[in-house]
Design a protein around this motif. Structure first.
Motif, PDB file in Angstrom:
ATOM      1  N   ARG A  75      97.433  73.419  67.862  1.00 40.49           N
ATOM      2  CA  ARG A  75      96.644  74.133  68.882  1.00 40.49           C
ATOM      3  C   ARG A  75      97.515  74.801  69.950  1.00 40.49           C
ATOM      4  NH1 ARG A  75      92.243  71.772  71.475  1.00 40.49           N
ATOM      5  NH2 ARG A  75      92.006  70.047  70.035  1.00 40.49           N
ATOM      6  N   LYS A  87      96.541  68.900  64.544  1.00 38.33           N
ATOM      7  CA  LYS A  87      95.887  69.923  65.381  1.00 38.33           C
ATOM      8  C   LYS A  87      96.226  69.715  66.852  1.00 38.33           C
ATOM      9  CE  LYS A  87      91.855  70.530  62.437  1.00 38.33           C
ATOM     10  NZ  LYS A  87      90.447  70.102  62.287  1.00 38.33           N
ATOM     11  N   LYS A 121      89.222  77.250  70.037  1.00 42.66           N
ATOM     12  CA  LYS A 121      88.173  77.432  69.020  1.00 42.66           C
ATOM     13  C   LYS A 121      88.609  76.753  67.720  1.00 42.66           C
ATOM     14  CE  LYS A 121      86.636  81.385  67.372  1.00 42.66           C
ATOM     15  NZ  LYS A 121      86.779  82.831  67.290  1.00 42.66           N
ATOM     16  N   TYR A 122      87.662  76.048  67.081  1.00 40.47           N
ATOM     17  CA  TYR A 122      87.993  75.315  65.850  1.00 40.47           C
ATOM     18  C   TYR A 122      88.740  76.186  64.836  1.00 40.47           C
ATOM     19  CZ  TYR A 122      87.309  73.294  61.230  1.00 40.47           C
ATOM     20  OH  TYR A 122      87.519  72.845  59.941  1.00 40.47           O
ATOM     21  N   SER A 123      88.185  77.408  64.560  1.00 39.42           N
ATOM     22  CA  SER A 123      88.802  78.213  63.496  1.00 39.42           C
ATOM     23  C   SER A 123      90.219  78.651  63.878  1.00 39.42           C
ATOM     24  CB  SER A 123      87.924  79.427  63.180  1.00 39.42           C
ATOM     25  OG  SER A 123      87.711  80.157  64.371  1.00 39.42           O
ATOM     26  N   VAL A 132      92.528  75.598  63.361  1.00 41.36           N
ATOM     27  CA  VAL A 132      92.820  75.367  61.936  1.00 41.36           C
ATOM     28  C   VAL A 132      93.835  76.395  61.451  1.00 41.36           C
ATOM     29  CG1 VAL A 132      91.845  75.474  59.606  1.00 41.36           C
ATOM     30  CG2 VAL A 132      90.629  74.251  61.395  1.00 41.36           C
ATOM     31  N   ASP A 165      90.899  66.989  57.870  1.00 41.79           N
ATOM     32  CA  ASP A 165      90.021  68.153  57.762  1.00 41.79           C
ATOM     33  C   ASP A 165      90.275  68.891  56.442  1.00 41.79           C
ATOM     34  OD1 ASP A 165      88.040  69.733  58.719  1.00 41.79           O
ATOM     35  OD2 ASP A 165      89.343  70.999  59.950  1.00 41.79           O
ATOM     36  N   THR A 204      85.355  65.192  72.003  1.00 41.29           N
ATOM     37  CA  THR A 204      84.985  65.415  70.599  1.00 41.29           C
ATOM     38  C   THR A 204      85.375  64.217  69.730  1.00 41.29           C
ATOM     39  OG1 THR A 204      87.054  66.547  70.139  1.00 41.29           O
ATOM     40  CG2 THR A 204      85.204  67.930  70.745  1.00 41.29           C
TER      41      THR A 204
END
Ligand code: FDA
Length: 325
Positions: A158, A183, A196-198, A201, A224, A308
């Motif tokens: 990240r 991550k 943002k998740y995407s 990833v 994941d 989260t």
């Protein structure tokens, strides 16, 4: 963005009785004592897993506490040897005093890495929040310069800086660079990290590609599916995989208790069936084994730092079929 559900889980959990939090965390923490961690590793050895042991706790307020962590990790090294476990260490530099007395903190870490090196045991410096990213990486570089190469760090997909860190570590450590890529658990400011998740990833996957291209050892720490799928196809494109010696011309020497240039890592209690499937396919899989008396403070703090995590635990609890141990 942290959803309302995650916030609700955190608000509820920190009001829950201690026994209930203990009951939930049983699955993710081996127990309060080293003997608990040894028992869990002996059980999971039958699943063809190897391990990395974490003594729970991190930022401390005095160097006496740092001494506690040092002594406890010495006990861990001895227990690994006595019980013939296939295990390495995961340590948090702040628990060794990095933010109180950086020189003493460094000496503590160096002494432990030196002791572990006598048994050819690897020490991973977990990556904490952005206040210590630079210092943590520097400790690894300094130790390698002093001839201790059984040590590596973690990079967090990240963080914007991670791709540059791989370049600079390739320059400094060459093929001896040995990473865990994840991550990143800390919710970092948006000036320095994706949220943002995407994006997270895709940035994590880019780090995997770059580490593999650099000839580095790459421990893929994720549960994941998109990350694991990407890692598998990236490995294939380098001709890497189960039962094949690392074919990369720029890779380092094969190390004791390590995979052929890579391994998969997962947390205790999370997505066991996926880990067992990877092991059955022949990939080296390593389970992160946290234990320690500070399990309660650790669980609550983690939850407050990144709500989260709470949502994932709640999901695992309410919908157990999504995460079997
Ligand atoms: P993601 O969060 O999308 O999870 C995928 C699925 O896995 C979830 O839907 C859920 O089913 C399950 N899951 C994941 N985490 C769970 C949990 N805690 N409880 C229950 N279910 C869960 N971070 C860091 O900043 N510094 C570090 O040094 C490390 N070290 C580290 C070691 C190892 C071995 C692992 C696996 C992870 C870390 N991490 C870490 C944490 C990492 O950065 C990340 O926060 C978590 O792994 C969650 O991200 P995933 O990629 O697993 O995906």
């Amino acid at each position: 963005m942290v959803s309302w559900f995650s916030k609700l889980v955190v608000a509820t959990t920190i009001r829950m009785p201690r026994w209930f939090v203990k009951w939930v965390s049983r699955r993710y923490v081996a127990g309060p004592d080293l003997a608990d961690a040894v028992r869990v590793m002996q059980r999971l050895s039958k699943e063809n897993a190897c391990f990395t042991v974490d003594v729970l706790g991190e930022e401390i307020s005095s160097m006496e506490e740092a001494q506690y962590f040092y002594d406890e990790y010495v006990r861990v090294v001895n227990a690994i040897i006595e019980n013939k476990l296939d295990a390495s260490l995961s340590i948090k530099p702040t628990a060794f005093g990095l933010l109180i007395d950086a020189d003493k903190g460094f000496t503590n870490i160096k002494n432990l890495v030196e002791m572990a090196s006598k048994y050819d045991m690897f020490v991973r410096l977990d990556m904490e929040d952005h206040r210590v990213t630079e210092e943590t990486i520097q400790i690894v570089v300094d130790l390698h310069e002093q001839g201790l190469t059984n040590v590596g760090t973690v990079l967090q997909g990240r963080l914007f800086r991670s791709l540059n860190d791989i370049d600079s570590l390739e320059e400094k450590l060459g093929p001896m660079a040995d990473y865990r890529i994840c991550k990143g658990i800390y919710l970092e400011p948006e000036e320095i990290a994706f949220s943002k998740y995407s994006d997270i990833v895709s940035a994590t996957n880019s780090c995997i590609d770059k580490m593999l291209a650099a000839g580095a050892y790459c421990a893929i720490a994720s549960h994941d599916i998109p990350v694991i799928k990407h890692a598998k196809s990236a490995l294939e494109s380098f001709g890497m995989g189960p039962n094949v010696d690392d074919p990369r011309e720029n890779s380092g020497p094969k190390r004791n208790s390590k995979g052929n240039g890579y391994e998969f890592q997962m947390l205790l209690g999370v997505r066991g069936p996926l880990r067992r499937k990877l092991a059955q396919e022949g990939h080296l899989t390593r389970v992160y084994i946290p234990y320690g008396a500070k399990w309660y403070e650790y669980s609550i703090r983690r939850l407050q730092e990144n709500p989260t995590v709470g949502a994932q635990v709640a999901k695992a609890f309410l919908m157990p079929w999504t995460n079997r141990p």
